[in-house]
Design a protein around this motif. Sequence first.
Motif, mmCIF file in Angstrom:
data_model
loop_
_atom_site.group_PDB
_atom_site.id
_atom_site.type_symbol
_atom_site.label_atom_id
_atom_site.label_comp_id
_atom_site.label_asym_id
_atom_site.label_seq_id
_atom_site.Cartn_x
_atom_site.Cartn_y
_atom_site.Cartn_z
ATOM 1 N N UNK A 1 0.773 -1.451 -0.055
ATOM 2 C CA UNK A 1 -0.009 0.098 0.157
ATOM 3 C C UNK A 1 0.759 1.251 -0.142
ATOM 4 N N UNK A 2 0.419 2.317 -0.780
ATOM 5 C CA UNK A 2 1.141 3.531 -0.968
ATOM 6 C C UNK A 2 0.831 4.370 0.075
ATOM 7 N N UNK A 3 1.879 4.866 1.131
ATOM 8 C CA UNK A 3 1.494 5.804 2.070
ATOM 9 C C UNK A 3 1.268 7.291 1.378
ATOM 10 N N UNK A 4 0.365 8.237 2.093
ATOM 11 C CA UNK A 4 0.162 9.417 1.694
ATOM 12 C C UNK A 4 1.389 10.248 1.714
ATOM 13 N N UNK A 5 2.479 9.745 2.462
ATOM 14 C CA UNK A 5 4.034 10.216 2.379
ATOM 15 C C UNK A 5 4.351 10.229 0.825
ATOM 16 N N UNK A 6 3.962 9.427 -0.038
ATOM 17 C CA UNK A 6 4.481 9.279 -1.363
ATOM 18 C C UNK A 6 3.742 10.612 -2.207
ATOM 19 N N UNK A 7 3.145 11.448 -1.659
ATOM 20 C CA UNK A 7 2.683 12.638 -2.346
ATOM 21 C C UNK A 7 1.764 12.335 -3.673
ATOM 22 N N UNK A 8 1.037 11.169 -3.742
ATOM 23 C CA UNK A 8 0.070 10.868 -4.822
ATOM 24 C C UNK A 8 -1.098 12.007 -4.934
#
Length: 847
Positions: free
Chosen positions: A111-118
């Motif tokens: 799962x991609x964290x919101x920290x990846x700024x997507x």
Amino acid sequence: MLAPAGDRAAALAALHYGADAIYLGLEKFSARAEATNFSAEQLGEIVVYAHALTPRRRVFATVNTVVLERERAELLTTLDALEQAGADAVIVQDLGVARIVRKWFPRLTLHASTQLAVHNLAGAEALKELGFRRVTLARELMLDEIRDISAQAGIETEVFLHGALCYCYSGLCLYSSLLRGRSGNRGRCAYPCREAFQAISDQPSAISQRQDVGFVFSMKDLALPKHVEALRAAGVGSLKIEGRKKSALYVGATVDFYRRVLDGQLPAGEHAARQADLQTIFARPWTSLYADGHGRRAVVDRELVGHRGTPIGRVEAVVAYGGGQARLRFHTQRSLERHDGLQIDIPGGGKPFGFPIDVLRIGGKNVITAPTGSAIEVELPRERPQIPLGAALYCSSSQAVKRSYPFPRPKPGACKIRHPISIVCTLALDKILARASRAPPPAEPHVAAHPEGSPYQIYSEIPAALSPAKDAARMEVAARGAFEKLGDTAFELADFTLENPQGLFAPVSLLNELRRKLCDELGQTFAKQTTERLQRIGVEMASEPSASSKGIAEERWLIKVDRPVYLEAFTADDWRVVEEVSIAVEVEPLPQLLVALERLAGVIGRERIRLALPIITRCWEEKDLLQRIYALREAGWQKWEAANISAWSFLKIPQAICGRDFQVPRAGAVASAHNTDFDLVTDWPLYTLNTSAAAQLFEMGATRVTLSPEDGLDNICQLLPRLGDRATVIVYQDAPLFISESCPEATRTGGCVGPSQCRFSQMELVSDAGEHVISVNRRCRTYTLNRHPFCLSMRLAALRQAGARRLRADFIYRPYTTAEVCRIWREVRAGRTVSGAHIGNFDRGLL
């Protein structure tokens, strides 16, 4: 619904009150490093407990920080613990972590964290190509954007529903790190956005050059109960509650509130009361942020910071009664009782004035409780500020609410991860033998599977003098019973066979002794195989990536600008050591940009010019960006720089759909993020702090990576020998401390006049800690910079010794003159001190 679990109690409360899944962190690599977090053993217990519930719940583990090179071995141990525990997914920020998971821990879902700024469809598509199952979208998105991404990206979307908001896009904040040595990307944010600031006047003759502007970066709390149905209709897969540093009471009450909203079981008459109950536990003022539109500006609580509570009335009188004592008089809009907490808004106080109700009076008599609507008096503390009449009153703690959210607490250790084993016990005249082997992977996901490719079979025996059994059938029952007693071991009996061809009798005491011996040997073997497996992965990991085969010996310089005019005063000597110039594609109008590029190419050659894509591209900017990419590629420009994962999708627009009658395609029309046919390098927001991250970016087609300005010398020294000239080190930069959609000028003035009438260009501010920053307005997006630049010119010798071959100076975000750029460029090249510059974490390291 996905709920936070900062500790065991919060996890249990979330599950009891209806969370479909919880997310938690281990003791390392958690973006909430100051939460209690979980040991590997505690994680296993929670996973077993959650999976045993009906309906079955899921547990997601956060590995959502950037990882330093020296930490990769410890990272492997953490990922192995998650795999062994049966965690349902791992939430990731660092692309190097994602690579390691995909390659060596494939059982873990990404799962991609919101920290990846997507923040756009292009970014979500790129993550799908990288094997992510789900993406947590940036909190700043509007419902229309969320709907488009959910419908077209082919990846599950997750949206924050409730909780604290960062002023900056998550994952891009450098304020706490560069100015205070506590990186939000490492889970150690110092929360400078929650401090008061003063604006510095640009009028030197003014009587006071500073003006209080309050908490211009302190966001209200996100709360979207009215948007639940819209989010469901938008195709969102998961609604996420923030709060891994919050109490179990807060988590339980928040989950209960939103569970009822989500299931349509919160009658209109109860909504306000339950919302008020939730606010007594912890609540800043609520906001829906930009869900309903980008133009919303009332998203910051400028006047006060911290927990407020739920409104219950206004101050009607402060009644003194001698000895410096006084009582507060008001009509309460909520039932109260002794030991509840109250808070009062005090203008200019920065924080509400709070105190407990020690004495509660109605009609001149002390009481224990006061019903709604009562005229009451509450004794005030002796030490108190001046309390103005009419000041807002809040209930900030409620004993009744605290009693309203009980939850079961299983005894610690009651739920335990167990590895299934098969045992064959053989009875012989002179000994008892046992053979244990790994059972096939069970159907129940909570039972951990042994690592692939490492089956084991253990033999153990003890001497014995056995005699014939009176009842062979009872002997088999007794033997099975002995080996089922696996107690506190890490194993459970999946299958048992007794081989007793001679019909012998074995005392249970001997069978128990053999079981204990077998389990000890199993545990040792299991630990050994795990260690050997992680060592093998470490060896494989150490072989990638390799440094460039070119192996440039001479130092090369790169320059990045957002306006080509900055370079017009450069001389031949200035250009002599410049290998390449990166130019932002989104700042200048496209016709002027094309002309400026050709003019610069006439000076240094086209091969030395690279085009930099923006960090942030929202839906209203996408058409313009795609048109620019198309026009620039048509003009023959093929060298690009990526600052966000979305760049791969934006650059892979098939040329066939970009004909003469160009219409901007949806980002969904892009091709694979791999096998790029253009020259691409990456900028610092893609965070290369370990060689696995670099390997991932190289695999995606990048030819070079840029190291993060928040990194320290120790880590850089470990990266450069491996990356060589494929790594660029930033030596000079106005590093963006915040990148935000919230405008400090609109917050200061109380409203936005609109882009056509806005005259706000920049604002200089100083924090309570004395930090001078400048907020710059660029097309209604705010970039907050340190007044003094980040600069490593005085550390060039250390960088050269570490192996740096490509160095970069940036002149972006802040307005420069051509003369300033020339002067600073020459000072940096020469290793001279740039006035007022700071070095961030370079000496102290990224902690």
